[in-house]
Enzyme design. Structure first.
Site, PDB file in Angstrom:
ATOM      1  N   HIS A 151      48.020  39.526  85.891  1.00 52.39           N
ATOM      2  CA  HIS A 151      47.289  40.686  85.392  1.00 52.39           C
ATOM      3  C   HIS A 151      47.800  42.015  85.940  1.00 52.39           C
ATOM      4  CE1 HIS A 151      45.173  38.006  82.929  1.00 52.39           C
ATOM      5  NE2 HIS A 151      44.801  37.274  83.960  1.00 52.39           N
ATOM      6  N   GLU A 200      53.494  28.628  85.208  1.00 52.34           N
ATOM      7  CA  GLU A 200      52.590  27.972  84.257  1.00 52.34           C
ATOM      8  C   GLU A 200      53.145  28.148  82.848  1.00 52.34           C
ATOM      9  OE1 GLU A 200      48.356  28.577  86.545  1.00 52.34           O
ATOM     10  OE2 GLU A 200      48.964  30.141  85.153  1.00 52.34           O
ATOM     11  N   GLU A 209      46.047  20.360  88.918  1.00 49.02           N
ATOM     12  CA  GLU A 209      45.258  21.542  89.273  1.00 49.02           C
ATOM     13  C   GLU A 209      43.961  21.461  88.473  1.00 49.02           C
ATOM     14  OE1 GLU A 209      47.162  25.384  89.441  1.00 49.02           O
ATOM     15  OE2 GLU A 209      45.292  26.418  88.913  1.00 49.02           O
ATOM     16  N   THR A 226      42.779  31.049  79.625  1.00 55.15           N
ATOM     17  CA  THR A 226      42.903  29.592  79.483  1.00 55.15           C
ATOM     18  C   THR A 226      41.514  28.961  79.563  1.00 55.15           C
ATOM     19  OG1 THR A 226      44.981  29.867  80.657  1.00 55.15           O
ATOM     20  CG2 THR A 226      44.218  27.616  80.299  1.00 55.15           C
ATOM     21  N   HIS A 263      52.126  32.970  84.638  1.00 56.87           N
ATOM     22  CA  HIS A 263      51.962  32.225  83.386  1.00 56.87           C
ATOM     23  C   HIS A 263      52.770  32.942  82.315  1.00 56.87           C
ATOM     24  CE1 HIS A 263      48.722  30.494  80.390  1.00 56.87           C
ATOM     25  NE2 HIS A 263      49.961  30.193  80.037  1.00 56.87           N
ATOM     26  N   HIS A 265      43.108  37.009  88.842  1.00 55.92           N
ATOM     27  CA  HIS A 265      42.404  38.144  88.252  1.00 55.92           C
ATOM     28  C   HIS A 265      41.572  38.900  89.284  1.00 55.92           C
ATOM     29  CE1 HIS A 265      39.347  40.145  85.696  1.00 55.92           C
ATOM     30  NE2 HIS A 265      40.377  40.321  84.896  1.00 55.92           N
ATOM     31  N   ARG A 307      50.333  49.586  78.188  1.00 58.64           N
ATOM     32  CA  ARG A 307      50.920  50.871  77.804  1.00 58.64           C
ATOM     33  C   ARG A 307      52.421  50.794  77.550  1.00 58.64           C
ATOM     34  NH1 ARG A 307      48.374  55.856  79.121  1.00 58.64           N
ATOM     35  NH2 ARG A 307      46.222  55.604  78.454  1.00 58.64           N
ATOM     36  N   ARG A 346      53.119  33.196  78.888  1.00 57.35           N
ATOM     37  CA  ARG A 346      52.440  32.780  77.649  1.00 57.35           C
ATOM     38  C   ARG A 346      53.388  32.872  76.456  1.00 57.35           C
ATOM     39  NH1 ARG A 346      47.095  32.187  76.575  1.00 57.35           N
ATOM     40  NH2 ARG A 346      45.752  32.169  78.397  1.00 57.35           N
ATOM     41  N   ASN A 398      48.200  34.628  91.804  1.00 50.73           N
ATOM     42  CA  ASN A 398      48.633  34.769  90.412  1.00 50.73           C
ATOM     43  C   ASN A 398      48.746  36.268  90.088  1.00 50.73           C
ATOM     44  OD1 ASN A 398      48.522  35.148  87.547  1.00 50.73           O
ATOM     45  ND2 ASN A 398      47.841  33.042  87.324  1.00 50.73           N
ATOM     46  N   HIS A 445      41.109  29.049  88.658  1.00 54.60           N
ATOM     47  CA  HIS A 445      40.686  29.742  87.441  1.00 54.60           C
ATOM     48  C   HIS A 445      39.307  30.359  87.652  1.00 54.60           C
ATOM     49  CE1 HIS A 445      41.514  30.975  83.359  1.00 54.60           C
ATOM     50  NE2 HIS A 445      40.199  31.055  83.276  1.00 54.60           N
ATOM     51  N   ARG A 482      51.889  38.066  76.322  1.00 58.75           N
ATOM     52  CA  ARG A 482      50.920  39.175  76.427  1.00 58.75           C
ATOM     53  C   ARG A 482      50.955  39.842  77.798  1.00 58.75           C
ATOM     54  NH1 ARG A 482      45.196  35.951  76.386  1.00 58.75           N
ATOM     55  NH2 ARG A 482      46.069  35.090  74.480  1.00 58.75           N
ATOM     56  N   HIS A 483      51.390  39.103  78.834  1.00 58.68           N
ATOM     57  CA  HIS A 483      51.506  39.755  80.143  1.00 58.68           C
ATOM     58  C   HIS A 483      52.886  39.510  80.767  1.00 58.68           C
ATOM     59  CE1 HIS A 483      49.874  35.826  81.254  1.00 58.68           C
ATOM     60  NE2 HIS A 483      48.611  36.158  81.055  1.00 58.68           N
TER      61      HIS A 483
HETATM   62  C1  LIG Z   1      46.419  28.801  83.405  1.00 59.93           C
HETATM   63  C2  LIG Z   1      45.592  29.761  84.159  1.00 59.93           C
HETATM   64  O1  LIG Z   1      44.478  29.478  84.471  1.00 59.93           O
HETATM   65  C3  LIG Z   1      46.173  31.074  84.535  1.00 59.93           C
HETATM   66  O2  LIG Z   1      47.274  31.346  83.819  1.00 59.93           O
HETATM   67  C4  LIG Z   1      45.277  32.244  84.523  1.00 59.93           C
HETATM   68  O3  LIG Z   1      44.230  31.978  83.667  1.00 59.93           O
HETATM   69  C5  LIG Z   1      45.858  33.562  84.166  1.00 59.93           C
HETATM   70  O4  LIG Z   1      46.360  33.656  82.863  1.00 59.93           O
HETATM   71  P1  LIG Z   1      45.502  34.005  81.576  1.00 59.93           P
HETATM   72  O5  LIG Z   1      44.420  34.963  81.966  1.00 59.93           O
HETATM   73  O6  LIG Z   1      46.464  34.549  80.594  1.00 59.93           O
HETATM   74  O7  LIG Z   1      44.921  32.688  81.096  1.00 59.93           O
HETATM   75  N1  LIG Z   2      45.772  28.514  87.423  1.00 60.41           N
HETATM   76  C1  LIG Z   2      44.758  29.450  87.736  1.00 60.41           C
HETATM   77  C2  LIG Z   2      45.356  30.721  88.176  1.00 60.41           C
HETATM   78  O1  LIG Z   2      46.542  30.820  88.334  1.00 60.41           O
HETATM   79  C3  LIG Z   2      44.502  31.895  88.464  1.00 60.41           C
HETATM   80  O2  LIG Z   2      43.594  32.173  87.476  1.00 60.41           O
HETATM   81  P1  LIG Z   2      42.660  33.490  87.582  1.00 60.41           P
HETATM   82  O3  LIG Z   2      42.238  33.655  89.019  1.00 60.41           O
HETATM   83  O4  LIG Z   2      43.486  34.658  87.126  1.00 60.41           O
HETATM   84  O5  LIG Z   2      41.525  33.153  86.668  1.00 60.41           O
END
Ligand SMILES: CC(=O)[C@@H](O)[C@H](O)COP(=O)(O)O
Ligand SMILES: NCC(=O)COP(=O)(O)O
Length: 242
Positions: A11, A71, A152, A102, A44, A213, A19, A46, A8, A190, A50-51
């Site tokens: 971030h 997503e 998921e 989320t 994702h 993340h 910025r 949103r 993912n 997540h 925001r990202h």
């Molecule tokens: C749905 C989900 O779990 C992911 O999108 C992940 O959380 C990263 O996006 P956010 O941090 O914006 O929720």
């Molecule tokens: N659906 C969960 C995802 O894509 C990753 O989430 P995270 O590792 O950024 O919390």
């Protein structure tokens, strides 16, 4: 059965949006992730943007060598956007504008008509749909009844817990996977990171983990490719029980 890693890249975009710069470029991260062994790229879009931005989704769709898992919230606007981009996978997620991330799974059981119609609409357009739900048998049954080929499982409660509480959350995920076995493809994600992903990877029926993340954070110190490689090795090791 092996296990797949969806990376993912949300971030990377968070840092850019902080910025309003042109960098860092999410596409760059996605291509490096693919070179390092990612099996797919998750992002994702949103509602508050925001990202990830619409431009990111369109650009990635043209450039990815693997597959995109987009997503989105269950709204007409988002479904129409997915139809216009046509990612390989669409994951329907709950969204609250004021949330930091989320916070839980989609309440499929409480909105069967809406989610069932959305699954049908996306499937008719040729996209593979998954529903992001809590590890709860009621939600799993509802997702299957809605015709979703994939779910998921939200691993956030497990990721935030520690000690006995974490063991109990892990057990809840294992039971949920058992409940879904043979009925639907099961992914999870997540809040997973380098110290908690292996226990989830060890659950044999889980098809793919989506992790973002923690990989983006680790990449600051080791570079994006090594961060992805380390996570891929870690989950493959978890899967093989080594
Ligand atoms: C749905 C989900 O779990 C992911 O999108 C992940 O959380 C990263 O996006 P956010 O941090 O914006 O929720
Ligand atoms: N659906 C969960 C995802 O894509 C990753 O989430 P995270 O590792 O950024 O919390």
């Amino acid at each position: 059965m092996s296990i797949l890693l969806g990376v993912n890249i949300d971030h990377v975009a968070t840092l850019r949006q902080a910025r309003g710069t042109r960098y860092p470029e999410p596409l760059h991260a996605a291509l490096l992730a693919e070179e390092a062994g990612a099996d797919g790229i998750t992002l994702h879009l949103r509602e508050d943007r925001r990202h990830i931005q619409e431009r990111d989704v369109r650009l990635l769709k043209q450039m990815l060598q693997t597959r995109m898992n987009l997503e989105i919230a269950v709204t007409d606007e988002m479904l129409a956007f997915a139809e216009s981009v046509h990612p390989e996978h669409v994951c329907l997620v709950p969204e609250r504008r004021e949330e930091l991330t989320t916070e839980g799974g989609l309440d499929v059981a409480g909105q069967m008509d809406k989610i069932g119609r959305s699954c049908e609409r996306l499937a008719a357009a040729g996209m593979d749909v998954s529903l992001f739900i809590d590890p709860d048998p009621v939600q799993i049954d509802a997702a299957i009844a809605c015709g979703a080929p994939t779910i998921e499982l939200h691993t956030g409660a497990y990721a935030e817990a520690s000690g006995l509480q974490q063991a109990s959350e892990l057990h809840r995920i294992e039971e949920a996977v058992r409940h879904a076995r043979g009925r639907v493809v099961v992914n999870a994600g997540h809040g997973l990171h380098y110290h908690n992903a292996d226990a989830i990877a060890r659950i044999p029926e889980i098809h793919e983990l989506n992790i973002g993340h923690a990989i983006v954070a680790h990449a600051l110190f080791v570079g994006f490719k090594d961060a992805v490689r380390e996570m891929k090795e870690l989950i493959l090791r978890g899967r093989s029980g080594r």
